[in-house]
Motif scaffolding. Structure first.
Motif, PDB file in Angstrom:
ATOM      1  N   SER A 134      22.675  -4.992  16.200  1.00 35.74           N
ATOM      2  CA  SER A 134      23.035  -3.817  16.996  1.00 35.74           C
ATOM      3  C   SER A 134      21.848  -3.264  17.780  1.00 35.74           C
ATOM      4  N   PHE A 135      20.627  -3.601  17.361  1.00 34.80           N
ATOM      5  CA  PHE A 135      19.424  -3.127  18.051  1.00 34.80           C
ATOM      6  C   PHE A 135      18.880  -4.163  19.043  1.00 34.80           C
ATOM      7  N   LYS A 136      19.736  -5.113  19.430  1.00 34.28           N
ATOM      8  CA  LYS A 136      19.384  -6.158  20.392  1.00 34.28           C
ATOM      9  C   LYS A 136      18.340  -7.136  19.843  1.00 34.28           C
ATOM     10  N   LEU A 137      18.128  -7.101  18.532  1.00 38.92           N
ATOM     11  CA  LEU A 137      17.205  -8.048  17.915  1.00 38.92           C
ATOM     12  C   LEU A 137      17.977  -9.288  17.473  1.00 38.92           C
ATOM     13  N   TYR A 138      17.276 -10.420  17.440  1.00 34.34           N
ATOM     14  CA  TYR A 138      17.922 -11.691  17.138  1.00 34.34           C
ATOM     15  C   TYR A 138      17.547 -12.174  15.742  1.00 34.34           C
ATOM     16  N   ASN A 139      18.522 -12.818  15.098  1.00 37.37           N
ATOM     17  CA  ASN A 139      18.328 -13.524  13.837  1.00 37.37           C
ATOM     18  C   ASN A 139      18.703 -14.981  14.055  1.00 37.37           C
ATOM     19  N   VAL A 140      17.940 -15.892  13.450  1.00 39.93           N
ATOM     20  CA  VAL A 140      18.185 -17.314  13.667  1.00 39.93           C
ATOM     21  C   VAL A 140      18.165 -18.041  12.326  1.00 39.93           C
ATOM     22  N   THR A 141      19.107 -18.973  12.178  1.00 37.02           N
ATOM     23  CA  THR A 141      19.205 -19.800  10.971  1.00 37.02           C
ATOM     24  C   THR A 141      19.553 -21.219  11.382  1.00 37.02           C
ATOM     25  N   ALA A 142      18.928 -22.200  10.712  1.00 41.60           N
ATOM     26  CA  ALA A 142      19.217 -23.608  10.994  1.00 41.60           C
ATOM     27  C   ALA A 142      19.105 -24.408   9.705  1.00 41.60           C
ATOM     28  N   LYS A 143      19.834 -25.530   9.639  1.00 39.41           N
ATOM     29  CA  LYS A 143      19.782 -26.379   8.452  1.00 39.41           C
ATOM     30  C   LYS A 143      19.882 -27.841   8.859  1.00 39.41           C
ATOM     31  N   VAL A 144      19.336 -28.697   7.988  1.00 37.69           N
ATOM     32  CA  VAL A 144      19.330 -30.133   8.250  1.00 37.69           C
ATOM     33  C   VAL A 144      19.376 -30.875   6.915  1.00 37.69           C
ATOM     34  N   TRP A 145      20.095 -32.013   6.909  1.00 38.88           N
ATOM     35  CA  TRP A 145      20.155 -32.879   5.725  1.00 38.88           C
ATOM     36  C   TRP A 145      19.053 -33.921   5.816  1.00 38.88           C
ATOM     37  N   ILE A 146      18.318 -34.096   4.717  1.00 39.47           N
ATOM     38  CA  ILE A 146      17.173 -35.009   4.708  1.00 39.47           C
ATOM     39  C   ILE A 146      17.223 -35.866   3.450  1.00 39.47           C
ATOM     40  N   SER A 147      16.901 -37.145   3.618  1.00 39.33           N
ATOM     41  CA  SER A 147      16.751 -38.063   2.489  1.00 39.33           C
ATOM     42  C   SER A 147      15.259 -38.330   2.288  1.00 39.33           C
ATOM     43  N   VAL A 148      14.742 -37.973   1.114  1.00 40.41           N
ATOM     44  CA  VAL A 148      13.304 -38.056   0.843  1.00 40.41           C
ATOM     45  C   VAL A 148      13.052 -39.155  -0.177  1.00 40.41           C
ATOM     46  N   THR A 149      12.182 -40.091   0.168  1.00 39.97           N
ATOM     47  CA  THR A 149      11.800 -41.163  -0.757  1.00 39.97           C
ATOM     48  C   THR A 149      10.435 -40.942  -1.369  1.00 39.97           C
ATOM     49  N   GLU A 150       9.690 -39.953  -0.851  1.00 35.49           N
ATOM     50  CA  GLU A 150       8.379 -39.590  -1.375  1.00 35.49           C
ATOM     51  C   GLU A 150       8.096 -38.141  -0.988  1.00 35.49           C
ATOM     52  N   ASP A 151       7.030 -37.567  -1.538  1.00 38.91           N
ATOM     53  CA  ASP A 151       6.674 -36.194  -1.198  1.00 38.91           C
ATOM     54  C   ASP A 151       6.414 -36.080   0.307  1.00 38.91           C
ATOM     55  N   THR A 152       7.116 -35.141   0.948  1.00 40.37           N
ATOM     56  CA  THR A 152       7.090 -35.023   2.409  1.00 40.37           C
ATOM     57  C   THR A 152       6.879 -33.568   2.806  1.00 40.37           C
TER      58      THR A 152
END
Length: 313
Positions: free
Chosen positions: A199-217
């Protein structure tokens, strides 16, 4: 074939000079039409310059000065009667320099973002005023986004890899941001992203992604807005370091191993059965001869017996 006479050198020079002046005029007009942009963050103090300055020999009462925000919102204004009322949005937040006509805004708010026009009119010579200058400048307001919050939820964890959903969120910034992610400094494409406006013209942002990890990344999330940026990194750990089970031996190996074990047991059994007899057959004869020798040694001597009998006679 008819040859046209060449143009005189003076005429050619005038043509080139005319072309150069025309290009210079176009560039100057383009620069004049380009609006000057000033940047400020929420809560700061900003000064917007005007296109005219009141000479020291004159008074402001001979001018009318209007600072207005597009479209037609009075920010600050002066006339021969003095200061004129401004819009409620800018009450007690603006001040104008009475000599160089610079407009000062403090503290800057999100709604201050936009174009501002400075109009100066002169009414010195007659009751009819004429415009001395009219110029528009832009104010670009920025509100810092919060440091991105990065989380990872593991949904499938095996010996080979870990499947996880990585989320990144930031809030309370302006203008509309651009969010990006990188996996070990390699850009990733978000599966889903959402930018919402409060309501104060400020923005909020959210994003997500699926990841397959085979080692510490290492995962990095960045939020960019109006030439600024903020980022956060998170180490994605592969926690399930289990040992991969070895394959069972083949059927042929099992049969060969069984035959070897059976032969080994048979050899031990035969050796335990026949080896003692063989040893006894070689050890009995020497033992008997020794016993006989001992018996002969224990018999009394014959000569002594005969001597005693003779003496008795």
């Amino acid at each position: 074939m008819v040859c046209l006479p060449a143009a005189p050198p003076a005429l050619a020079l005038r043509r080139w000079l005319g072309l150069g002046l025309f290009m210079l005029l176009c560039l100057s007009l383009g620069y004049a039409l380009e609006k000057k942009t000033f940047k400020s963050k929420v809560g700061e103090k900003i000064g917007l310059p005007c296109c005219h300055e009141i000479p020291s020999s004159e008074s402001l009462s001979n001018y009318r000065v209007y600072w207005q925000k597009t479209p037609k919102v009075v920010v600050s204004a002066y006339s021969e009667e003095g200061k004129m009322p401004s819009d409620k949005q800018f009450e007690n937040r603006t001040e104008m320099d009475l000599r160089n006509l610079t407009l000062w805004i403090y503290p800057v708010e999100i709604l201050d973002n936009g174009s501002y026009q400075c109009v100066v009119q002169n009414r010195k010579l007659s009751q009819n005023t004429f415009v001395v200058c009219d110029e528009t400048v832009n104010l670009s307001v920025t509100a810092d986004f919060s440091t991105p919050n990065v989380t990872a939820d593991i949904f499938n964890n095996s010996c080979e890899s870990a499947e996880m959903e990585v989320r990144c969120s930031s809030h309370g910034g302006f203008p509309r941001p651009k969010i990006s992610g990188a996996l070990n400094n390699k850009s990733v494409e978000w599966n889903d992203s959402l930018v919402s406006e409060s309501s104060f013209k400020l923005y909020n942002v959210t994003a997500k992604v699926w990841i397959s990890v085979t080692e510490d990344t290492n995962f990095t999330c960045s939020v960019e807005y109006n030439g600024f940026a903020t980022s956060t990194s998170l180490l994605l750990k592969k926690t399930n370091d289990c040992v991969v089970p070895t394959e069972p031996p083949s059927f042929n190996v099992i049969i060969a191993s069984s035959i070897i074990i059976i032969i080994f047991l048979l050899a031990i059994t035969l050796a335990a059965r026949y080896l003692p007899r063989y040893v006894c057959s070689h050890c009995c004869k020497p033992q008997d001869s020794v016993e006989e020798g001992m018996k002969e040694c224990t018999k009394p001597p014959m000569s002594a017996k005969v001597t005693s009998e003779t003496s008795s006679v």
